[in-house]
Design a protein around this motif. Structure first.
Motif, PDB file in Angstrom:
ATOM      1  N   ALA A 236      37.562  29.058  35.266  1.00 34.15           N
ATOM      2  CA  ALA A 236      36.098  29.158  35.182  1.00 34.15           C
ATOM      3  C   ALA A 236      35.513  27.750  35.185  1.00 34.15           C
ATOM      4  N   GLY A 237      34.362  27.599  35.826  1.00 40.42           N
ATOM      5  CA  GLY A 237      33.717  26.285  35.874  1.00 40.42           C
ATOM      6  C   GLY A 237      33.006  25.942  34.585  1.00 40.42           C
ATOM      7  N   GLY A 238      32.768  26.938  33.773  1.00 36.88           N
ATOM      8  CA  GLY A 238      32.099  26.740  32.485  1.00 36.88           C
ATOM      9  C   GLY A 238      32.140  28.046  31.720  1.00 36.88           C
ATOM     10  N   VAL A 239      31.706  27.986  30.481  1.00 41.67           N
ATOM     11  CA  VAL A 239      31.701  29.233  29.697  1.00 41.67           C
ATOM     12  C   VAL A 239      30.351  29.447  29.030  1.00 41.67           C
ATOM     13  N   VAL A 240      29.983  30.725  28.940  1.00 44.71           N
ATOM     14  CA  VAL A 240      28.803  31.110  28.179  1.00 44.71           C
ATOM     15  C   VAL A 240      29.313  31.652  26.848  1.00 44.71           C
TER      16      VAL A 240
ATOM     17  N   VAL B  63      34.801  20.980  28.230  1.00 45.18           N
ATOM     18  CA  VAL B  63      34.448  22.213  28.925  1.00 45.18           C
ATOM     19  C   VAL B  63      32.914  22.329  28.998  1.00 45.18           C
ATOM     20  N   PRO B  64      32.362  22.585  30.187  1.00 41.42           N
ATOM     21  CA  PRO B  64      30.914  22.815  30.232  1.00 41.42           C
ATOM     22  C   PRO B  64      30.555  24.109  29.472  1.00 41.42           C
ATOM     23  N   VAL B  65      29.686  23.983  28.499  1.00 44.41           N
ATOM     24  CA  VAL B  65      29.361  25.127  27.638  1.00 44.41           C
ATOM     25  C   VAL B  65      27.884  25.490  27.741  1.00 44.41           C
ATOM     26  N   ILE B  66      27.648  26.755  28.013  1.00 46.23           N
ATOM     27  CA  ILE B  66      26.286  27.277  27.994  1.00 46.23           C
ATOM     28  C   ILE B  66      26.154  28.072  26.694  1.00 46.23           C
ATOM     29  N   GLY B  67      25.307  27.588  25.794  1.00 47.07           N
ATOM     30  CA  GLY B  67      25.164  28.253  24.502  1.00 47.07           C
ATOM     31  C   GLY B  67      24.179  29.407  24.610  1.00 47.07           C
ATOM     32  N   SER B  68      24.674  30.622  24.408  1.00 48.44           N
ATOM     33  CA  SER B  68      23.779  31.782  24.451  1.00 48.44           C
ATOM     34  C   SER B  68      23.190  32.006  23.067  1.00 48.44           C
ATOM     35  N   ILE B  69      21.883  32.200  23.013  1.00 45.17           N
ATOM     36  CA  ILE B  69      21.229  32.388  21.705  1.00 45.17           C
ATOM     37  C   ILE B  69      20.292  33.594  21.740  1.00 45.17           C
ATOM     38  N   PHE B  70      20.135  34.210  20.573  1.00 47.88           N
ATOM     39  CA  PHE B  70      19.153  35.306  20.480  1.00 47.88           C
ATOM     40  C   PHE B  70      18.371  35.162  19.184  1.00 47.88           C
ATOM     41  N   GLY B  71      17.067  35.356  19.275  1.00 48.86           N
ATOM     42  CA  GLY B  71      16.221  35.316  18.089  1.00 48.86           C
ATOM     43  C   GLY B  71      15.219  36.440  18.161  1.00 48.86           C
ATOM     44  N   SER B  72      14.414  36.568  17.114  1.00 53.14           N
ATOM     45  CA  SER B  72      13.410  37.629  17.140  1.00 53.14           C
ATOM     46  C   SER B  72      12.016  37.067  17.446  1.00 53.14           C
ATOM     47  N   ASP B  73      11.906  35.738  17.464  1.00 50.66           N
ATOM     48  CA  ASP B  73      10.618  35.125  17.805  1.00 50.66           C
ATOM     49  C   ASP B  73      10.838  33.693  18.304  1.00 50.66           C
ATOM     50  N   LYS B  74       9.741  33.010  18.655  1.00 51.74           N
ATOM     51  CA  LYS B  74       9.895  31.677  19.264  1.00 51.74           C
ATOM     52  C   LYS B  74      10.508  30.682  18.284  1.00 51.74           C
ATOM     53  N   ASP B  75      10.131  30.764  17.011  1.00 54.97           N
ATOM     54  CA  ASP B  75      10.676  29.810  16.029  1.00 54.97           C
ATOM     55  C   ASP B  75      12.195  29.936  15.925  1.00 54.97           C
ATOM     56  N   GLY B  76      12.658  31.187  15.925  1.00 60.68           N
ATOM     57  CA  GLY B  76      14.110  31.424  15.868  1.00 60.68           C
ATOM     58  C   GLY B  76      14.803  30.825  17.079  1.00 60.68           C
ATOM     59  N   PHE B  77      14.283  31.113  18.262  1.00 63.60           N
ATOM     60  CA  PHE B  77      14.889  30.589  19.494  1.00 63.60           C
ATOM     61  C   PHE B  77      14.875  29.053  19.511  1.00 63.60           C
TER      62      PHE B  77
ATOM     63  N   ALA C  30      36.346  28.737  19.942  1.00 59.10           N
ATOM     64  CA  ALA C  30      36.681  27.623  20.830  1.00 59.10           C
ATOM     65  C   ALA C  30      37.946  27.919  21.642  1.00 59.10           C
ATOM     66  N   GLY C  31      38.968  28.478  20.989  1.00 55.24           N
ATOM     67  CA  GLY C  31      40.251  28.718  21.652  1.00 55.24           C
ATOM     68  C   GLY C  31      40.114  29.615  22.872  1.00 55.24           C
ATOM     69  N   SER C  32      39.374  30.710  22.723  1.00 56.16           N
ATOM     70  CA  SER C  32      39.274  31.641  23.850  1.00 56.16           C
ATOM     71  C   SER C  32      38.437  31.041  24.982  1.00 56.16           C
ATOM     72  N   MET C  33      37.423  30.251  24.635  1.00 51.49           N
ATOM     73  CA  MET C  33      36.603  29.637  25.688  1.00 51.49           C
ATOM     74  C   MET C  33      37.429  28.602  26.459  1.00 51.49           C
ATOM     75  N   GLU C  34      38.296  27.908  25.733  1.00 48.71           N
ATOM     76  CA  GLU C  34      39.153  26.925  26.393  1.00 48.71           C
ATOM     77  C   GLU C  34      40.119  27.625  27.350  1.00 48.71           C
ATOM     78  N   ARG C  35      40.646  28.774  26.891  1.00 51.14           N
ATOM     79  CA  ARG C  35      41.575  29.515  27.750  1.00 51.14           C
ATOM     80  C   ARG C  35      40.888  29.952  29.039  1.00 51.14           C
ATOM     81  N   ILE C  36      39.642  30.414  28.903  1.00 50.56           N
ATOM     82  CA  ILE C  36      38.901  30.877  30.080  1.00 50.56           C
ATOM     83  C   ILE C  36      38.744  29.741  31.106  1.00 50.56           C
ATOM     84  N   THR C  37      38.464  28.543  30.615  1.00 50.57           N
ATOM     85  CA  THR C  37      38.303  27.450  31.583  1.00 50.57           C
ATOM     86  C   THR C  37      39.648  27.027  32.161  1.00 50.57           C
ATOM     87  N   ARG C  38      40.703  27.140  31.352  1.00 46.14           N
ATOM     88  CA  ARG C  38      42.046  26.857  31.894  1.00 46.14           C
ATOM     89  C   ARG C  38      42.369  27.834  33.016  1.00 46.14           C
ATOM     90  N   CYS C  39      41.745  29.028  32.944  1.00 47.70           N
ATOM     91  CA  CYS C  39      42.002  30.045  33.961  1.00 47.70           C
ATOM     92  C   CYS C  39      41.093  29.912  35.167  1.00 47.70           C
TER      93      CYS C  39
END
Lengths: 279, 259
Positions: A16-20, A70-84, A5-14
């Motif tokens: 950025a319109g949002g963070v991934v 902060v607008p947050v885009i949550g990046s996710i990775f899975g190995s199949d549809k159920d995971g995603f 959370a801390g680093s994402m907050e810093r990025i928006t303070r700098c």
């Protein structure tokens, strides 16, 4: 950055319109042993191996971050549809404003590009995540594809809200003195200045063939780089490696540079620039 | 460039139980407190603070605790390692009278700072804290600087019995210092921080690191401070706003683990 959370907050303070966020999976993952990141002449080579604390441990990070709106885009990775689907639902419940499906990491077995090179899988996963969540869903795709347009169209047909292009370019560096690849995983992904023309080309090809917005990524370090992506057809841009070249303050610097370029060239809105290079 | 330079080990020295120094040729300028990323080919790459600073020779001093340090410990003269750096900010050494507190392998980083202070004719008092006398190292090296050296051991096998912070507290009560510099277990540094009140304070933190040059985010603390790039040395004011200082760190996955 963007694993806490801390680093994402810093990025928006700098500026950025949002963070991934870092890409988050179902279970905690340590990633590969070091060396995982090195700098080469014209870019940065990494094979982190998708390190992340696991979705359940990420709840606190998102919730802490959302305290500062902060607008947050949550990046996710899975190995199949159920995971995603499970990851997407959890990310949404923690407060993420959008989802980015990582279908393009070039160096993680069973994840990323291994899924993202199959249009049927891309369609199926995107469709199921869309069905089970309400927030916008972006699909991040790889430049290491012969069928990049087909993949982008697959995401569009499954009602993805945007395409993110590109992820890192599959790459390797061999150390001459030791005669072995420097990365512990041997193969990694290349980012930074060297990949910008690759990203611009991919965005341009995709933009000509899909009708959903594109978020351009790859080698952006200046406002003019961002404008080039807009002209190729991107509606927004992401920055990662640029932090190395210009510091965390890069976001504010680029915003100022975009504005100043637009003023000099008599543009009032970024929308006037999007896709102008398509002939 | 952030790419390792392959170099041969020119000497290894045993300093204490399970503790060694590795020396290699390097002419780069170092501020005490800075660190290198040390690549042990085929094993790992780890951050190591610089413990020897000579014009053309640099060194690192470490205890074998994990796979990487064990592999490093077993390397011999002429074996190859990769070095990149130096990284981080290092200590700001100023004032007329400095108290240095080194705990465990933190002594390795404190030593060149004391040497620099001595070179600049600053009066130095050094408290070294270790579990027992077998783990103590650099005592002679530090005595040569002319600094006043005090030792605390947990079991009383050398110097005062007790923690380095007990000894430091005594010093702080009896003398006036312009500055307190420390490196060691974070719980020790946290306690020391609370003892320092208005005395300028600097502590060198340790976190799991990957890139070493500020992009991967693995070592972020507080509101996005990168230990590798914004640290590893932080001043007392900054530390007041880092909620995890002395409380938790993160493992390779980014999961919080209590200190």
């Amino acid at each position: 950055m963007d694993e806490d959370a801390g680093s994402m907050e810093r990025i928006t303070r700098c500026g950025a319109g949002g963070v991934v966020t870092k890409s988050i999976g179902l279970e905690p993952r340590e990633g590969y042993p070091n060396p995982t990141v090195v700098e080469l002449e014209c870019g940065i080579l990494n094979a982190m191996g998708l390190p992340n604390p696991g979705i359940n441990n990420f709840e606190d990070e998102i919730k802490n971050l959302k305290k500062s709106n902060v607008p947050v885009i949550g990046s996710i990775f899975g190995s199949d549809k159920d995971g995603f689907v499970e990851l997407g639902k959890k990310m949404q419940s923690y407060g993420a404003d959008a989802l980015e499906l990582n279908m393009s990491c070039p160096h993680a077995k069973g994840y990323g590009l291994e899924i993202g090179s199959d249009p049927d899988l891309v369609r199926e996963i995107t469709k199921n995540v869309k069905k089970s969540t309400k927030i916008p869903v972006f699909v991040k795709i790889s430049p290491n594809l012969a069928n990049i347009v087909e993949i982008a169209k697959a995401a569009e047909s499954a009602h993805a809200n945007a395409i993110v292009a590109i992820n890192t370019v599959k790459a390797m560096k061999i150390d001459l003195e030791l005669r072995i690849p420097i990365l512990s995983n041997k193969i990694g992904g290349y980012s930074g200045k060297a990949v910008k023309p690759i990203g611009v080309c991919c965005v341009c090809e995709i933009a000509k063939n899909v009708n959903i917005p594109i978020i351009g990524v790859g080698g952006i370090t200046t406002g003019e780089d961002a404008i080039e992506y807009f002209m190729a057809g991107a509606s927004a841009v992401q920055i990662g490696s640029g932090i190395h070249y210009r510091g965390v303050e890069i976001f504010e610097k680029i915003c100022i540079e975009i504005e100043s370029w637009m003023k000099d060239h008599n543009y009032n809105k970024i929308s006037e620039l999007i896709g102008v290079a398509h002939i | 460039m952030n790419y390792p330079k392959i170099t041969k080990i020119i000497e290894t020295r045993k300093e204490a139980k399970d503790t060694k120094t590795i020396l290699f040729k390097d002419s780069v300028e170092i501020i005490p407190g800075q660190f290198f990323m040390i690549w042990i080919p085929g094993v790992d790459e780890i951050p190591m603070s610089v413990s020897y600073i000579d014009k053309d020779i640099k060194g690192i001093t470490f205890r074998k605790i994990g796979d990487a340090t064990k592999a490093l410990y077993n390397l011999k003269k002429d074996d190859k390692i990769g070095i990149r750096g130096p990284y981080g900010n290092g200590f700001k050494i100023n004032g007329k009278n400095i108290l240095f507190v080194g705990g465990g392998t933190g002594i390795a980083m404190i030593a060149p700072a004391v040497e620099k202070a001595s070179y600049e004719k600053i009066t130095s008092t050094v408290v070294l804290g270790v579990k027992n006398k077998d783990e103590l190292f650099f005592e002679k090296k530090l005595q040569k600087t002319g600094a006043k050296i005090f030792v605390a051991t947990d079991d009383g096998s050398k110097g005062d019995k007790g923690f380095a912070t007990d000894l430091a507290e005594k010093m702080l009560n009896e003398h006036k210092f312009d500055s307190v510099l420390t490196c060691g277990p974070e719980i020790m540094m946290k306690k020391l921080h609370s003892l320092c009140n208005n005395i300028p304070f600097q502590a060198s933190l340790e976190r799991y690191m990957k890139c070493g040059f500020g992009i991967c985010g693995q070592c972020c603390i507080g509101k996005g401070l990168r230990v590798c790039k914004d640290g590893p040395v932080f001043d007392g004011e900054t530390l007041k706003n880092i909620e995890e200082f002395g409380k938790y760190k993160r493992d390779a996955s980014g999961k919080k683990i209590p200190l």
